[in-house]
Design a protein around this motif. Structure first.
Motif, PDB file in Angstrom:
ATOM      1  N   ALA A 406       0.565  -1.170  -0.198  1.00  0.00           N
ATOM      2  CA  ALA A 406      -0.022   0.033  -0.006  1.00  0.00           C
ATOM      3  C   ALA A 406       0.936   1.301   0.115  1.00  0.00           C
ATOM      4  O   ALA A 406       2.076   1.256   0.452  1.00  0.00           O
ATOM      5  N   PRO A 407       0.146   2.258  -0.636  1.00  0.00           N
ATOM      6  CA  PRO A 407       1.281   3.489  -0.455  1.00  0.00           C
ATOM      7  C   PRO A 407       1.473   3.971   0.809  1.00  0.00           C
ATOM      8  O   PRO A 407       0.731   4.054   1.788  1.00  0.00           O
ATOM      9  N   LEU A 408       2.894   4.287   1.227  1.00  0.00           N
ATOM     10  CA  LEU A 408       3.236   4.663   2.514  1.00  0.00           C
ATOM     11  C   LEU A 408       3.470   6.074   2.565  1.00  0.00           C
ATOM     12  O   LEU A 408       4.083   6.602   1.654  1.00  0.00           O
ATOM     13  N   HIS A 409       3.456   6.725   3.759  1.00  0.00           N
ATOM     14  CA  HIS A 409       4.062   7.894   4.125  1.00  0.00           C
ATOM     15  C   HIS A 409       5.281   7.661   4.895  1.00  0.00           C
ATOM     16  O   HIS A 409       5.009   7.164   6.108  1.00  0.00           O
ATOM     17  N   ALA A 410       6.388   7.637   4.279  1.00  0.00           N
ATOM     18  CA  ALA A 410       7.695   7.287   4.952  1.00  0.00           C
ATOM     19  C   ALA A 410       8.562   8.398   5.169  1.00  0.00           C
ATOM     20  O   ALA A 410       8.807   9.278   4.550  1.00  0.00           O
ATOM     21  N   VAL A 411       9.368   8.046   6.315  1.00  0.00           N
ATOM     22  CA  VAL A 411      10.644   8.920   6.587  1.00  0.00           C
ATOM     23  C   VAL A 411      11.820   7.972   6.634  1.00  0.00           C
ATOM     24  O   VAL A 411      11.636   7.152   7.301  1.00  0.00           O
ATOM     25  N   VAL A 412      12.828   8.403   5.894  1.00  0.00           N
ATOM     26  CA  VAL A 412      14.187   7.556   5.757  1.00  0.00           C
ATOM     27  C   VAL A 412      15.147   8.626   6.502  1.00  0.00           C
ATOM     28  O   VAL A 412      15.390   9.602   6.112  1.00  0.00           O
TER      29      VAL A 412
END
Length: 443
Positions: A406-412
């Motif tokens: 699923a589309p993710l709101h990510a912080v890397v």
């Protein structure tokens, strides 16, 4: 928790090797000299311990030295009201030149509880008792007066408090005194309850506690709170609101006061028991506070050893915000000064996501016990449609298979891999259903 038995000399208790062990319900602050001070519940898993709020200090938030106790025991008014033999879940905040400590007094299974206030010129003390702030009775419906958190919203101060029984409430404070705004007099408690902001149904024993409210980037507020059993299934969930007094909702728009929905689906999980291959088993993380230290925010919480759940210790993790303002936490414990705090230097190219990642997924209905990690391969071909927003923020479906697609709101961001003892990229992400995923790149 076992408290000091009558006749036992506290001086005989050897705390020299405690470090961060036995720290339960922790909160951390930093003084003007850069020293960190940790305050926690009067708890000791291996034998008798005296009362008065445990205090530790550190220069790096990694190695802790036991400093002693803030108070000589349970203040007399708290003891008289509750019969408590120890103090729980202290909250320490600075207001001007004064440090304020809100302590909780209660006994297990009882709603006859009290939150009191002590003040000091410095986190190391000396602490002066200022009486009670809010109380509760077991035979009266309403919140349980424990687990204090203080929120400053411009010129208004708020006390977030409560646990099982009546849920989490918000009560307004007098900024000048630190007491309840509707207190009948100095050192005299209010009888709450304030605004109800989160609650769980009796089918899960109303299992919610340890709330902490912090401002969201761009406005509004986030509520960080712990669910379920302290000893096994404890975990951390979040909700957001436009106002300190709520209502707070999760990513799917569910109100954290909803008593009709499946209680496992309300609230967005951000941290639960987990294990990375070759590493320690972290069980029942929770009762978190947030330390804002310059440009970095850190989740300070306790966690149990999965191989010996009687053992608990403090743990610190980076807290980050997604592009749309949701708080998430790092998969790796904080490693101190080696950690990068310059977000402008965090990954900003989709190609940075390529590699082998060890991932843990926290489903809303599967936060019980320990979740083991699994390995995923992210290829350049699988990143079509993923957008880089700068400063480590990404949006799109970039994990390769299963529900995590699923589309993710990510912080890397850069981190320190505690299992391999080396620098590595980590990420934390959530989707619109409230599922949370975090992991570390291993190759």
């Amino acid at each position: 928790m076992t408290l000091l038995e009558p006749g036992v000399d506290p001086a005989t208790l050897d705390t020299s090797a405690w470090g961060g062990r036995h720290a339960h319900d922790p909160t951390a602050v930093r003084d003007d000299d850069g020293t960190y001070w940790l305050f926690s519940t009067d708890a000791f898993s291996e034998g008798p311990v005296r009362a008065g709020v445990q205090v530790r200090r550190s220069t790096d938030l990694v190695t802790w030295q036991f400093h002693g106790w803030a108070l000589p025991g349970v203040p007399s008014d708290g003891a008289a009201w509750t019969g408590a033999e120890g103090l729980w879940a202290p909250e320490v905040v600075r207001v001007g030149d004064e440090w304020r400590m809100y302590w909780s007094a209660s006994t297990f299974g009882s709603r006859t509880s009290a939150i009191g206030l002590a003040v000091a010129p410095h986190p190391s003390g000396p602490w002066e008792d200022r009486g009670l702030v809010v109380t509760s009775r077991h035979d009266a419906d309403g919140p349980n007066a424990i687990d204090a958190n203080v929120v400053v919203d411009d010129d208004r101060h708020w006390l977030v408090y409560g646990s099982f029984f009546g849920g989490i409430h918000v009560l307004e404070l007098d900024p000048a005194t630190g007491g309840a705004l509707d207190s009948p007099g100095p050192g005299q408690p209010a009888w709450g309850p304030g605004w109800l902001v989160a609650r769980r149904p009796r089918s899960v024993e109303g299992a919610i506690e340890g709330a902490f409210v912090l401002p969201r980037p761009g406005g509004g507020w986030a509520l960080v709170v712990s669910y379920d059993s302290l000893f096994s299934t404890y975990h951390v969930r979040v909700g957001v609101s436009a106002s300190v007094t709520g209502p707070y909702v999760d990513r799917a728009g569910r109100d954290l006061r909803d008593l009709d929905a499946d209680p496992a689906t309300v609230g967005t999980p951000v941290l639960a028991g987990h294990r990375f291959a070759g590493g320690r088993t972290w069980l029942a993380p929770g009762h978190a506070s947030v330390l804002t230290d310059g440009d970095v925010q850190l989740l300070v919480h306790h966690v149990r050893d999965g191989d010996d759940p009687t053992q608990h210790e403090v743990q610190v993790r980076r807290l980050v915000w997604t592009d749309d303002g949701w708080p998430l936490v790092s998969p790796q414990p904080w490693a101190g000064p080696t950690e990068s705090t310059d977000e402008s230097a965090w990954p900003s190219d989709v190609a940075d996501l390529v590699g082998t990642w060890e991932v843990v997924t926290f489903e809303q209905t599967a936060t019980s016990g320990v979740t083991a990690s699994h390995v995923v391969e992210v290829t350049a071909a699988g990143l079509a449609g993923v957008r880089a927003l700068g400063s480590g923020r990404f949006v799109g479906a970039w994990l390769p298979a299963g529900p995590e697609r699923a589309p993710l709101h990510a912080v890397v961001f850069p981190s320190w891999d505690a299992v391999r003892d080396r620098a590595a990229l980590s990420f934390t992400a959530t989707d619109d259903t409230g599922r949370t995923v975090f992991g570390t790149r291993t190759a």
